[in-house]
Design an enzyme around this catalytic site. Structure first.
Site, PDB file in Angstrom:
ATOM      1  N   ASP A 306      21.656  44.320   2.780  1.00  0.00           N
ATOM      2  CA  ASP A 306      20.266  44.733   2.974  1.00  0.00           C
ATOM      3  C   ASP A 306      20.315  46.045   3.778  1.00  0.00           C
ATOM      4  O   ASP A 306      21.381  46.469   4.232  1.00  0.00           O
ATOM      5  CB  ASP A 306      19.424  43.652   3.660  1.00  0.00           C
ATOM      6  CG  ASP A 306      17.923  43.847   3.366  1.00  0.00           C
ATOM      7  OD1 ASP A 306      17.526  44.948   2.933  1.00  0.00           O
ATOM      8  OD2 ASP A 306      17.135  42.903   3.576  1.00  0.00           O
TER       9      ASP A 306
HETATM   10  C1  NOJ Z   1      14.726  45.553   3.416  1.00  0.00           C
HETATM   11  C2  NOJ Z   1      14.253  44.288   2.756  1.00  0.00           C
HETATM   12  O1  NOJ Z   1      14.659  43.171   3.511  1.00  0.00           O
HETATM   13  C3  NOJ Z   1      14.765  44.119   1.339  1.00  0.00           C
HETATM   14  O2  NOJ Z   1      14.146  42.995   0.765  1.00  0.00           O
HETATM   15  C4  NOJ Z   1      14.502  45.367   0.540  1.00  0.00           C
HETATM   16  O3  NOJ Z   1      14.935  45.194  -0.775  1.00  0.00           O
HETATM   17  C5  NOJ Z   1      15.232  46.524   1.203  1.00  0.00           C
HETATM   18  N1  NOJ Z   1      14.703  46.711   2.548  1.00  0.00           N
HETATM   19  C6  NOJ Z   1      15.093  47.809   0.410  1.00  0.00           C
HETATM   20  O4  NOJ Z   1      13.820  48.303   0.489  1.00  0.00           O
END
Ligand code: NOJ
Length: 774
Positions: A306
C-alpha cells in the site's frame, strides 16, 4: 522489447524439455505449493520472461518493482524528494515499472512513451488507479451494492467500470476491497461488502470477474487488485491504520475467505494492508504472503505494497532504515513498492551484498512481467490509450442506465409502518426536506475516481421527474449540517449552532400530507482516514428530525450514508426508513423509483445496524460465549446493563412492499456421511398484493466443534422474484466444504456432529431444522 512469435515458437519447440524444467523450477520457487494453480502458466509467456530476465541488469529489475504516483493527483501523502523532472528521468532509465494516478488516454500514452521509447529494454509500464465503484459513471458504493445480495450485479458494475477505466489508458484498478468490516466507526466500511465472509466472498469473486472479464489481453479488461491483505477491518477501536491483533482462527475463518475467493477467481494482483497483525506489519508478513497467498493458494500474480507501507515499516518500528525495510518486504513477498522509495536503490545493494537472493528478486520481477504480458502490454503498450474510445465509451447512456439499475437494487427498506410507502405520484402533498436531498455531489460517494463533481442526479431531481404535477412536491433545505467538504479536510466542521432553515422546514412539514426527510452523512465523512468515535447523525440533523416528527406523523426518512449508523430514535419514531447509502450517478432517480413504487425494494443489510456505538464491533456470526443469556434475567451473563445485545436491524434484514411466507422446510436426510450432499428445500410465497423479490437465506450452526463455532453462519442465499400470490420452491445444496472450518489441526475440514439449519428472510427469523454429519 518485443520478441517475435516465430522466435518464441521455434525456441519452444526446440526446447520443450527445457521449458518444462523452467516451469518446474518456478513452482519449486513459489514456496510450498499445495493446491493446483488457478491459472495454468502460459509456457510461451514464461519463456519470454526468462529471456527478458536474462538481459536485465539489477537496476532494471529493481525498476520493475518500483511504483510512483504522478504529481497530478494524490491518493495518499504527497511524495517527498522526487521532483516531476526527476520522476521523468527515472522512467526513461527504466527505474519505474508502474505508476498510479496517471489518467486519461493522452497522459498515459505520453508517460508510456517515456518508458517504451527511452528505456534500454523498452518494458511497458502498468498504470494503476483506485476505481472502487466506477470510473466516471458512478455505481453505488461497495457496501450499498452488497445490499443487493446480487453478486452478478456487482460483476456487471465492475465490467462497466473496467470498460471506462481501460478507455482512459489505465490497465489496473486497486479494487476490489474485500476486507470484512465489523466496526462502524471505521471510515472504510463503505468500501467493504460488510460483515460476512460468505457474502463477501461472493462479491469479491464477482468483482474480480467483472474487472478482468474473460480475456485479460482484451483492451477493455483490467487487472484487479484484491486488498487489503489482510485484516485491515479489524483495527482496534475502528481507528484508521491502527493495530490489529487477531487469532489464526479469525484470520482463516473470517478474514481470508473473500481473499481466497478472489484469488480463485483469477485476480492478478493483491495489495498489502497498512496494519500489523500481532506485531508483524502485513507488508513484511511472510506467513500471509509466502505461506498462504503464494504457497497454499498458488497465487501467480504480484503483490503491491500500500502507499509507502514499506517505508512505514520504519515507523511501525520493525526496520531501522529503508534498506532493512526493503529486505523485510521483498523477503516476505511484497513484490512492488508503491511510493515507498525503499526498493530503489536498496534492492540492488541487498542482492550484491548477498543479503537477498537474486532468485527472490527474479521471482518478484517475473510476477510483475507476467501480469504485463497477460494484459497484452508487450504486444501493444498503447492499446489502452485510445482517445476515441475515451470519448465514446465513458459516461454513456447505457452505463448510466446500468448505474440506475444497480442503485435501485441496492436500496434497503428498513421500516414501513402503515404502508406509508410507496408514495402517490398524484393526490398527495409531499414536502422534501434536507440539505442532502438537493445535493448533486454527496451521492457520488467517497473514492469516486473521475466522477464529475456535482454530477449525480439529486433526490429532488429524481422526485421532480416522477411526480405527476410539479405542485405535488415542495422542497425545504433545512439547516446546513457540515462544511469543509473535501477529501483532504482533516477534521470536518459540523454545524451545531446555526439553526437557519429549521423553522421553514417545520412549517412546510406541518402543511404536507407526507414528509420525505433526507439525513445521513456527507460522502467525505466516510472513506480512508474517516474514522469516527460516534455514529449518530451529526450536526443539527437529529434536532431537525425531532422537530419535523413533532408536527407530522407521516415521515419517511431517506438515509444517505457510508456506514451503519445509530438510528435508534428514528427507528422508534418515524413511519418509514429507506436506507439509500451513497448510490452514485443515478441516485436520485433510483431512490424515486423506490419511493413511488416503480421498483419494489428488495435489498438486505450486509452489516448489522447497532443500537449505539457502544455495541460495536457487532456482527451476527458471533460466538456463544460460556455465558449467553439464560432468558431469566440473571446478572452473570454476557450482556450490557444499559442495552440489549442484539442489533437494531440485523444482518440480512430488509423489507418489501409485499410480504413473503416461508413453509415446508425439508432436508434430504437427517444424517449425511462425509462426501455426501445435503439437499435443502423451502417454499416461499408472495402473500401480498404486489410483485416483489426476496433474498432467501440459509444459515447453519455447528453445535459442538474442536473450537467454538459461530451461533449462525450464512451458507447460501438466492434472490427470487414472485408475483402476487405466487409460490416458488427454493433449493440449496450443502456439501462438506460448507460445513468446514479451520481448526486446531490447521486444516480446513468438517467435523462430525450435530448442526442446526435455518432458512429465512434474515439472520434472525427463519424456519429451523437440524441434521447430523457422520
Ligand atoms: C492507500 C489506500 O489504502 C489504498 O486502498 C489505495 O489503493 C492506495 N492508497 C492508492 O491510492
Amino acid at each position: 522489447m518485443t520478441i517475435s512469435k516465430q522466435k518464441i515458437n521455434k525456441f519452444y519447440n526446440m526446447n520443450k524439455t527445457f521449458v518444462l524444467l523452467i516451469l518446474a523450477g518456478l513452482s519449486v520457487f513459489s514456496f510450498k505449493p499445495e493446491n493446483e494453480p488457478k491459472r495454468q502458466l502460459d509456457p510461451a509467456i514464461e519463456v519470454k520472461i526468462t529471456d527478458l530476465l536474462s538481459k536485465m541488469t539489477l537496476d532494471e529489475k529493481m525498476g520493475q518493482l518500483n511504483q510512483y504516483t504522478s504529481h497530478w493527483e494524490m491518493t495518499g501523502p504527497a511524495p517527498k524528494g522526487t521532483s516531476e523532472q526527476q520522476l521523468l528521468e527515472k522512467i526513461k532509465s527504466g527505474l519505474v515499472g508502474s505508476m498510479l494516478n496517471v489518467t486519461g488516454a493522452d497522459a498515459t500514452r505520453k508517460t508510456q512513451k517515456l518508458a517504451v521509447e527511452n528505456s534500454r529494454l523498452k518494458i511497458p509500464m502498468i498504470f494503476g488507479y483506485d476505481v472502487i465503484h466506477g470510473y466516471q459513471t458512478m455505481f453505488p458504493i461497495p457496501l450499498a451494492e452488497a445490499s443487493s445480495w446480487e453478486p452478478e450485479l456487482a460483476r456487471k458494475s465492475a465490467r462497466v467500470a473496467a470498460i471506462e477505466t481501460a478507455a482512459s489508458g489505465i490497465q489496473w484498478t486497486f479494487a476490489p476491497m474485500v476486507d470484512i468490516a465489523r466496526d462502524a466507526r471505521w471510515g472504510r466500511f463503505m468500501e467493504s461488502s460488510g460483515e460476512d465472509p460468505y457474502l463477501g466472498s461472493q462479491f469479491a469473486a464477482a468483482r474480480v470477474r467483472g474487472f478482468q472479464g474473460d480475456d485479460l489481453s482484451a483492451s477493455n479488461t483490467i487487472a484487479a487488485c484484491v486488498k487489503h491483505f489482510a485484516a485491515y477491518g479489524f483495527i482496534e477501536a475502528g481507528r484508521e491504520y491502527n493495530t490489529v491483533d487477531i487469532s489464526e482462527s479469525t484470520l482463516r475463518n473470517v478474514v481470508l475467505p473473500p481473499f481466497k475467493a478472489a484469488a480463485d477467481a483469477g485476480a492478478l494482483t493483491f495489495m498489502n494492508a497498512f496494519n500489523e497483525i500481532g506485531g508483524t506489519p502485513s507488508t513484511a508478513n511472510t506467513h500471509l504472503l509466502r505461506d498462504i497467498l503464494k504457497g497454499e493458494w498458488n497465487f501467480d500474480g504480484f503483490v503491491v505494497s500500500d502507499w509507502n507501507s514499506i517505508g512505514e515499516l520504519l515507523i511501525h518500528g520493525v526496520a531501522a532504515d529503508k534498506k532493512e525495510a526493503a529486505e523485510l518486504a521483498i523477503k516476505a513477498g511484497s513484490d512492488m513498492d508503491m511510493e515507498g522509495n525503499c526498493y530503489v536503490p536498496n534492492l540492488k545493494t541487498l542482492v550484491e551484498e548477498g543479503t537477498v537472493d537474486v532468485k527472490v528478486l527474479d521471482d518478484a520481477v517475473r510476477r510483475v512481467l507476467r501480469v504485463k504480458f497477460l494484459l497484452g502490454l508487450f504486444d501493444d503498450p498503447y492499446k489502452y490509450s485510445d482517445e476515441n474510445k475515451e470519448k465514446t465509451l465513458i459516461l454513456t447512456k447505457e452505463n448510466l442506465q446500468a448505474a440506475r439499475e444497480a442503485a435501485k437494487r441496492s436500496i434497503v427498506l428498513l421500516k414501513n409502518e402503515n404502508q406509508l410507502l410507496p408514495l402517490k405520484k398524484d393526490g398527495q402533498k409531499i414536502v422534501l426536506i434536507g440539505e442532502l436531498a438537493a445535493d448533486k455531489d454527496v451521492p457520488l460517494g467517497s473514492w469516486r475516481a473521475k466522477a464529475i463533481t456535482g454530477s449525480a442526479v439529486s433526490l429532488l431531481e429524481g422526485m421532480k421527474s416522477a411526480v405527476a404535477k410539479p405542485a405535488n412536491l415542495t422542497y425545504e433545505k433545512g439547516p446546513v449540517y457540515v462544511s469543509c467538504k473535501s477529501l483532504f479536510t482533516v477534521q470536518l466542521d459540523f454545524n451545531t449552532t446555526d439553526r437557519t432553515g429549521i423553522d421553514e422546514a417545520v412549517a412546510a412539514a406541518k402543511k404536507a400530507d407526507v414528509v420525505v426527510l433526507t439525513l445521513g452523512e456527507n460522502c467525505f465523512q466516510t472513506g480512508e482516514g474517516r474514522s469516527q468515535t460516534d455514529i449518530k447523525l451529526k450536526g443539527l440533523q437529529q434536532e431537525l428530525l425531532e422537530a419535523v416528527c413533532a408536527v407530522n406523523k407521516n415521515v419517511v426518512v431517506v438515509l444517505m450514508n457510508g456506514r451503519p449508523l445509530d438510528i435508534s430514535w428514528m427507528a422508534n419514531n418515524v413511519s418509514s426508513i429507506v436506507e439509500a447509502w451513497h448510490l452514485g450517478s443515478e441516485a436520485g432517480n433510483a431512490i424515486a423509483d423506490v419511493l413511488f413504487g416503480d421498483y419494489n425494494p428488495a435489498g438486505k443489510l450486509p452489516a448489522s445496524f447497532p443500537r449505539s456505538v457502544g455495541q460495536v464491533p457487532i456482527y451476527y456470526n458471533h460466538k456463544n460465549t460460556g455465558r449467553p443469556s439464560d432468558g431469566e434475567g440473571n446478572v452473570f451473563w454476557s450482556h450490557y446493563t444499559d442495552s440489549p445485545n442484539d442489533a437494531l436491524f440485523p444482518f440480512g434484514y430488509g423489507l418489501s412492499y409485499t410480504t413473503f411466507a416461508y413453509s415446508d422446510l425439508k432436508i434430504s436426510s437427517e444424517t449425511i456421511a462425509k462426501g455426501e450432499k445435503l439437499e435443502v428445500s423451502v417454499t416461499v410465497k408472495n402473500t401480498g398484493k404486489v410483485a416483489g423479490e426476496e433474498v432467501v437465506q440459509l444459515y447453519i450452526r455447528d453445535l459442538v466443534g474442536s473450537i467454538s463455532r459461530p451461533v449462525k453462519e450464512l451458507k447460501g442465499f438466492e434472490k427470487i422474484a414472485l408475483k402476487s400470490g405466487e409460490s416458488k420452491l427454493v433449493r440449496f445444496t450443502l456439501g462438506e466444504n460448507d460445513l468446514a472450518f479451520w481448526g486446531l489441526d490447521h486444516k480446513f475440514k468438517a467435523e462430525p456432529g450435530d448442526f442446526k439449519l435455518w432458512v429465512g428472510t434474515n439472520s434472525v427469523e427463519g424456519l429451523e431444522t437440524s441434521f447430523k454429519l457422520k
